[in-house]
Design a protein around this motif. Sequence first.
Motif, mmCIF file in Angstrom:
data_model
loop_
_atom_site.group_PDB
_atom_site.id
_atom_site.type_symbol
_atom_site.label_atom_id
_atom_site.label_comp_id
_atom_site.label_asym_id
_atom_site.label_seq_id
_atom_site.Cartn_x
_atom_site.Cartn_y
_atom_site.Cartn_z
ATOM 1 N N LEU A 276 0.800 -1.218 0.000
ATOM 2 C CA LEU A 276 0.000 0.000 0.000
ATOM 3 C C LEU A 276 0.842 1.281 0.000
ATOM 4 C CD1 LEU A 276 -2.791 -1.044 2.504
ATOM 5 C CD2 LEU A 276 -2.889 -1.013 0.014
ATOM 6 N N SER A 277 2.126 1.144 0.128
ATOM 7 C CA SER A 277 2.961 2.349 0.205
ATOM 8 C C SER A 277 3.521 2.743 -1.158
ATOM 9 C CB SER A 277 4.087 2.141 1.217
ATOM 10 O OG SER A 277 4.917 1.076 0.811
ATOM 11 N N ASP A 278 2.620 2.870 -2.097
ATOM 12 C CA ASP A 278 2.997 3.322 -3.443
ATOM 13 C C ASP A 278 1.808 4.040 -4.060
ATOM 14 O OD1 ASP A 278 4.928 2.695 -6.031
ATOM 15 O OD2 ASP A 278 2.792 2.702 -6.518
ATOM 16 N N PRO A 279 2.030 5.213 -4.617
ATOM 17 C CA PRO A 279 0.917 6.022 -5.129
ATOM 18 C C PRO A 279 0.128 5.333 -6.242
ATOM 19 C CG PRO A 279 3.047 6.938 -5.796
ATOM 20 C CD PRO A 279 3.331 5.893 -4.770
ATOM 21 N N ILE A 280 0.817 4.660 -7.136
ATOM 22 C CA ILE A 280 0.106 3.999 -8.228
ATOM 23 C C ILE A 280 -0.775 2.876 -7.715
ATOM 24 C CG2 ILE A 280 0.404 2.616 -10.313
ATOM 25 C CD1 ILE A 280 2.772 4.234 -11.011
ATOM 26 N N ARG A 281 -0.255 2.129 -6.752
ATOM 27 C CA ARG A 281 -1.047 1.014 -6.236
ATOM 28 C C ARG A 281 -2.270 1.517 -5.486
ATOM 29 N NH1 ARG A 281 4.311 -1.361 -5.744
ATOM 30 N NH2 ARG A 281 4.509 -0.977 -3.513
ATOM 31 N N LEU A 282 -2.137 2.650 -4.813
ATOM 32 C CA LEU A 282 -3.304 3.225 -4.143
ATOM 33 C C LEU A 282 -4.344 3.661 -5.178
ATOM 34 C CD1 LEU A 282 -1.594 5.319 -1.317
ATOM 35 C CD2 LEU A 282 -2.934 3.227 -1.059
ATOM 36 N N GLU A 283 -3.857 4.205 -6.281
ATOM 37 C CA GLU A 283 -4.785 4.601 -7.349
ATOM 38 C C GLU A 283 -5.456 3.382 -7.973
ATOM 39 O OE1 GLU A 283 -3.496 7.467 -10.341
ATOM 40 O OE2 GLU A 283 -1.968 8.183 -8.945
ATOM 41 N N LEU A 284 -4.692 2.325 -8.101
ATOM 42 C CA LEU A 284 -5.269 1.099 -8.663
ATOM 43 C C LEU A 284 -6.424 0.614 -7.798
ATOM 44 C CD1 LEU A 284 -2.043 -0.789 -9.812
ATOM 45 C CD2 LEU A 284 -3.947 -0.076 -11.268
ATOM 46 N N LEU A 285 -6.251 0.694 -6.497
ATOM 47 C CA LEU A 285 -7.320 0.268 -5.593
ATOM 48 C C LEU A 285 -8.565 1.121 -5.801
ATOM 49 C CD1 LEU A 285 -5.541 -0.483 -2.218
ATOM 50 C CD2 LEU A 285 -6.239 -2.047 -4.028
ATOM 51 N N GLU A 286 -8.353 2.417 -5.876
ATOM 52 C CA GLU A 286 -9.502 3.310 -6.105
ATOM 53 C C GLU A 286 -10.195 2.960 -7.410
ATOM 54 O OE1 GLU A 286 -9.505 7.515 -5.663
ATOM 55 O OE2 GLU A 286 -7.952 7.451 -4.107
ATOM 56 N N PHE A 287 -9.375 2.733 -8.418
ATOM 57 C CA PHE A 287 -9.942 2.402 -9.724
ATOM 58 C C PHE A 287 -10.772 1.123 -9.650
ATOM 59 C CE2 PHE A 287 -9.848 0.685 -14.042
ATOM 60 C CZ PHE A 287 -10.179 1.805 -14.782
ATOM 61 N N LEU A 288 -10.260 0.146 -8.927
ATOM 62 C CA LEU A 288 -10.950 -1.143 -8.830
ATOM 63 C C LEU A 288 -12.097 -1.115 -7.830
ATOM 64 C CD1 LEU A 288 -7.925 -3.566 -9.112
ATOM 65 C CD2 LEU A 288 -9.741 -3.184 -10.791
ATOM 66 N N SER A 289 -12.225 -0.023 -7.098
ATOM 67 C CA SER A 289 -13.364 0.065 -6.186
ATOM 68 C C SER A 289 -14.661 0.097 -6.988
ATOM 69 C CB SER A 289 -13.237 1.308 -5.303
ATOM 70 O OG SER A 289 -13.420 2.483 -6.076
ATOM 71 N N GLY A 290 -14.548 0.414 -8.266
ATOM 72 C CA GLY A 290 -15.716 0.406 -9.142
ATOM 73 C C GLY A 290 -16.119 -0.985 -9.586
ATOM 74 N N GLY A 291 -15.333 -1.989 -9.208
ATOM 75 C CA GLY A 291 -15.644 -3.364 -9.580
ATOM 76 C C GLY A 291 -14.537 -3.995 -10.410
ATOM 77 N N GLU A 292 -14.739 -5.230 -10.736
ATOM 78 C CA GLU A 292 -13.762 -6.009 -11.501
ATOM 79 C C GLU A 292 -13.444 -5.352 -12.848
ATOM 80 O OE1 GLU A 292 -13.552 -10.775 -12.064
ATOM 81 O OE2 GLU A 292 -15.140 -9.764 -13.189
ATOM 82 N N ARG A 293 -12.146 -5.319 -13.172
ATOM 83 C CA ARG A 293 -11.707 -4.720 -14.433
ATOM 84 C C ARG A 293 -10.584 -5.551 -15.037
ATOM 85 N NH1 ARG A 293 -15.555 -2.226 -13.538
ATOM 86 N NH2 ARG A 293 -15.929 0.021 -13.373
ATOM 87 N N CYS A 294 -10.545 -5.609 -16.374
ATOM 88 C CA CYS A 294 -9.418 -6.294 -17.016
ATOM 89 C C CYS A 294 -8.270 -5.303 -17.158
ATOM 90 C CB CYS A 294 -9.811 -6.858 -18.369
ATOM 91 S SG CYS A 294 -10.088 -5.606 -19.627
ATOM 92 N N VAL A 295 -7.088 -5.849 -17.360
ATOM 93 C CA VAL A 295 -5.898 -4.997 -17.482
ATOM 94 C C VAL A 295 -6.063 -4.008 -18.629
ATOM 95 C CG1 VAL A 295 -3.398 -5.000 -17.808
ATOM 96 C CG2 VAL A 295 -4.482 -6.850 -16.540
ATOM 97 N N CYS A 296 -6.709 -4.463 -19.689
ATOM 98 C CA CYS A 296 -6.862 -3.581 -20.844
ATOM 99 C C CYS A 296 -7.757 -2.383 -20.548
ATOM 100 C CB CYS A 296 -7.379 -4.365 -22.043
ATOM 101 S SG CYS A 296 -8.925 -5.234 -21.748
ATOM 102 N N GLU A 297 -8.563 -2.493 -19.516
ATOM 103 C CA GLU A 297 -9.367 -1.342 -19.105
ATOM 104 C C GLU A 297 -8.572 -0.456 -18.156
ATOM 105 O OE1 GLU A 297 -13.984 -2.535 -18.669
ATOM 106 O OE2 GLU A 297 -12.615 -3.908 -17.656
#
Lengths: 114, 114
Positions: free
Chosen positions: B17-38
């Motif tokens: 959790l101590s990385d800005p991109i990974r925190l953003e990824l979590l936020e992005f995935l809070s919208g539900g399951e996503r494929c890498v291409c999305e």
Amino acid sequence: MAQKNVSELRLKILSALSDPIRLELLEFLSGGERCVCEILPAFSRSQSTISKHLNILFEADILDRRIDGKKTLYSIKDPQVFELVRLVDRMALKQISQLAEAGRILEESLGIGR
Amino acid sequence: MAQKNVSELRLKILSALSDPIRLELLEFLSGGERCVCEILPAFSRSQSTISKHLNILFEADILDRRIDGKKTLYSIKDPQVFELVRLVDRMALKQISQLAEAGRILEESLGIGR
DNA sequence: TTCTATTATCGTCTTATGGCGATAAGTTTA
DNA sequence: TAAACTTATCGCCATAAGACGATAATAGAA
């Protein structure tokens, strides 16, 4: 000064907590305020290393620091950090129990007699 | 397999959790399951970089992963991770308001007319 | 003032982390 | 089977992080 928004502070806090020694330091300080000279013998690291780790926790506003004579006393500034650690522990324990459960099911599917 | 005790898992979670991109990824995935291409078009990083970050979150048991055809779908495995982030945010906000308060007091002590 | 104790900081080294392009591996489409 | 897509992995580089010993800085003791 240097940091402004929540994202940066959030990251600084999380980074400060992502180190085994710093987590141990927090546990150690959960017993109350301690000077560096009390902390040092409890950790098998050099004085400079411990000093640096303490400063990182201080910079993240997790620890408080005050000078008394020739000693520097550190203490927990924001006790909420322990809620945070406990929450992480709950997640970790969940993972462990899931692993154990998976193992149990696998064992079962292979037959009880082994 | 590799990790066993709570301390190690705890550290793995916090490090993840101590990385800005990974925190953003979590936020992005809070919208539900996503494929890498999305996910890719939402982040200004190379495909290999994003893939690596996703794997770190997966290894920390924070994300789930499943393959569907030629796509890999990622999703939040343990929603408790959001409680954790929110808790950190609360700590960060507390710091900010303390800073603001300190600034206000300083301003006052310097006189209202400036 | 001089010596000792305590802690922070500096310089250096080694290792870990993040980033990228290239390539591999697996899946569907043609 | 060949081509196209999607994603993981590899190899490499640059930077960050952790560790240590040496040194600086400060306070109290002698």
